[in-house]
Scaffold this motif. Structure first.
Motif, PDB file in Angstrom:
ATOM      1  N   TYR A 183      89.984-129.202-111.895  1.00 18.66           N
ATOM      2  CA  TYR A 183      88.972-130.370-112.610  1.00 18.66           C
ATOM      3  C   TYR A 183      87.806-130.640-112.060  1.00 18.66           C
ATOM      4  CZ  TYR A 183      92.575-130.915-115.790  1.00 18.66           C
ATOM      5  OH  TYR A 183      93.562-130.327-116.497  1.00 18.66           O
ATOM      6  N   GLY A 184      86.143-130.641-112.635  1.00 21.30           N
ATOM      7  CA  GLY A 184      85.382-131.515-112.233  1.00 21.30           C
ATOM      8  C   GLY A 184      85.453-132.865-111.910  1.00 21.30           C
TER       9      GLY A 184
ATOM     10  N   PRO B  56      70.774-127.788-108.332  1.00 20.09           N
ATOM     11  CA  PRO B  56      71.669-127.318-107.260  1.00 20.09           C
ATOM     12  C   PRO B  56      71.212-126.342-106.601  1.00 20.09           C
ATOM     13  CG  PRO B  56      72.587-126.559-109.065  1.00 20.09           C
ATOM     14  CD  PRO B  56      71.594-127.462-110.283  1.00 20.09           C
TER      15      PRO B  56
ATOM     16  N   ARG C 247      75.741-121.974-107.440  1.00 20.42           N
ATOM     17  CA  ARG C 247      75.874-122.115-108.361  1.00 20.42           C
ATOM     18  C   ARG C 247      76.277-123.545-108.855  1.00 20.42           C
ATOM     19  NH1 ARG C 247      79.841-117.961-110.370  1.00 20.42           N
ATOM     20  NH2 ARG C 247      80.524-119.270-111.596  1.00 20.42           N
ATOM     21  N   PRO C 248      75.813-123.603-110.230  1.00 17.63           N
ATOM     22  CA  PRO C 248      76.149-125.255-110.682  1.00 17.63           C
ATOM     23  C   PRO C 248      77.363-125.529-110.413  1.00 17.63           C
ATOM     24  CG  PRO C 248      75.242-124.262-112.037  1.00 17.63           C
ATOM     25  CD  PRO C 248      75.417-122.998-111.626  1.00 17.63           C
ATOM     26  N   ASP C 249      78.574-124.823-110.473  1.00 14.16           N
ATOM     27  CA  ASP C 249      79.517-125.645-110.493  1.00 14.16           C
ATOM     28  C   ASP C 249      80.394-125.187-108.832  1.00 14.16           C
ATOM     29  OD1 ASP C 249      80.028-122.832-110.574  1.00 14.16           O
ATOM     30  OD2 ASP C 249      81.492-122.572-111.777  1.00 14.16           O
TER      31      ASP C 249
ATOM     32  N   ILE D 264      79.360-129.172-108.127  1.00 11.68           N
ATOM     33  CA  ILE D 264      80.007-130.909-108.192  1.00 11.68           C
ATOM     34  C   ILE D 264      81.223-130.655-107.392  1.00 11.68           C
ATOM     35  CG2 ILE D 264      81.946-129.450-109.684  1.00 11.68           C
ATOM     36  CD1 ILE D 264      81.029-132.045-112.048  1.00 11.68           C
TER      37      ILE D 264
ATOM     38  N   GLU E  22      85.071-132.077-106.614  1.00 13.81           N
ATOM     39  CA  GLU E  22      86.506-131.499-107.383  1.00 13.81           C
ATOM     40  C   GLU E  22      86.806-132.060-107.448  1.00 13.81           C
ATOM     41  OE1 GLU E  22      86.442-127.218-108.096  1.00 13.81           O
ATOM     42  OE2 GLU E  22      84.953-127.480-106.505  1.00 13.81           O
TER      43      GLU E  22
ATOM     44  N   ARG F 102      76.866-125.817-116.788  1.00 10.15           N
ATOM     45  CA  ARG F 102      78.373-125.116-116.179  1.00 10.15           C
ATOM     46  C   ARG F 102      78.151-125.524-115.058  1.00 10.15           C
ATOM     47  NH1 ARG F 102      73.988-119.546-116.760  1.00 10.15           N
ATOM     48  NH2 ARG F 102      74.665-119.565-118.469  1.00 10.15           N
ATOM     49  N   MET F 103      78.252-127.550-114.016  1.00 11.14           N
ATOM     50  CA  MET F 103      78.775-127.728-112.965  1.00 11.14           C
ATOM     51  C   MET F 103      79.845-128.035-113.898  1.00 11.14           C
ATOM     52  SD  MET F 103      75.866-130.556-111.631  1.00 11.14           S
ATOM     53  CE  MET F 103      73.604-130.067-111.177  1.00 11.14           C
TER      54      MET F 103
ATOM     55  N   PRO G 231      83.746-127.299-113.615  1.00 10.13           N
ATOM     56  CA  PRO G 231      84.799-125.680-112.583  1.00 10.13           C
ATOM     57  C   PRO G 231      85.899-126.061-113.550  1.00 10.13           C
ATOM     58  CG  PRO G 231      85.046-127.892-112.003  1.00 10.13           C
ATOM     59  CD  PRO G 231      84.202-128.327-112.435  1.00 10.13           C
TER      60      PRO G 231
ATOM     61  N   PHE H   6      79.092-117.028-115.766  1.00 10.24           N
ATOM     62  CA  PHE H   6      79.334-117.900-116.758  1.00 10.24           C
ATOM     63  C   PHE H   6      80.401-118.013-117.570  1.00 10.24           C
ATOM     64  CE2 PHE H   6      76.439-118.983-112.813  1.00 10.24           C
ATOM     65  CZ  PHE H   6      76.726-119.769-112.461  1.00 10.24           C
TER      66      PHE H   6
END
Lengths: 167, 167
Positions: free
Chosen positions: A15-16, A145, A148-150, A153, A155, B11-12, B14, B164
């Protein structure tokens, strides 16, 4: 069902960390840290969010109303913990965090790295949290960012070795 | 809405990587790699999954039917890519991957690190993917994680720098 197996398997979901914000239109703002978020459609762009049934955020929401999801960055653990507690509204600050209004009127935390505003399209009241389905109607990137955007974040696993919300 | 801002912000979120499995009861099995999953309630234990509207998995599902979510481990990138393609059913193998039936009858990949079986409690058909809400009715851990469960699961970001599914 083996309760331990259920807990371990469901805690595998990564999870973000987001701050969900609302404005009920009567001067009541809310901001709460949430993690149960997934995209749910490309066209229209939908997300599904698990929102605590007895929370201020949930009480402010109905089909047609709006909410914001403010994405927190890797270094914003303190902001996540701030919004585990009830929101204190003071001028243009929510629990000490400056905010501005988005195009739909929902509060957006100035410090968040990105934020998306949603219009509620459906709510499913199945349990102790309700599934709020929202269509993205505006989006803002405050801090682009680098990779990668993910990866940018904050988490759940960044909040502490034994911090979980799920299972 | 700025399309780039929407893409970057969404896309942030996860994601873990799962194989969603179904058995329509008429001898048709399906298995497909999915990532749009979140828990949505503790009691009852619910998840919300974004399932492609025109997929075999979606066609096999209705309120009251079952599905499985097989969690993939960090070293199972090949399994993830296998189930991006249509499932080939051959004996007790799905696209070459051995499986067994769970208590609800859904296929469970022997190689997955954990799996949860769900009964569909609601489906919201809002877009190109439908939000399938399922209640966990059985859970299995095939490979107990050494550390945090959410550190053991294969993630979208593990599939490749530019891979993605979201935005």
């Amino acid at each position: 069902m083996d309760a331990d197996a259920k807990k371990i398997a469901l805690r595998m979901i990564p999870y973000g960390i987001y701050v969900l914000t609302t404005d009920d239109g009567k001067g009541n703002l809310s901001a709460a840290t949430v993690n149960w978020v997934t995209q749910a459609s490309f066209a229209p762009p939908l997300v599904a969010v698990g929102v605590k049934a007895d929370s201020h955020g949930r009480h402010a929401l109905a089909v047609g109303s709006h909410f914001g999801l403010c994405m927190l960055g890797k270094d914003q653990k303190d902001v996540a913990f701030t919004f585990f507690k009830p929101t204190v509204v003071e001028g243009m600050k929510l629990s000490g965090q400056p905010y501005h209004k988005g195009t739909t009127g929902v509060p957006i935390l100035d410090a968040s790295i990105a934020a998306v505003e949603f219009r509620v399209s459906a709510i499913v009241e199945g349990g102790d949290h309700h599934v709020v389905i929202g269509e993205a109607v505006d989006a803002h990137v405050m801090k682009a960012p680098q990779g990668r955007p993910d990866a940018a974040i904050l988490e759940m696993k960044d909040l502490g070795d034994s911090v979980f919300y799920g299972g």
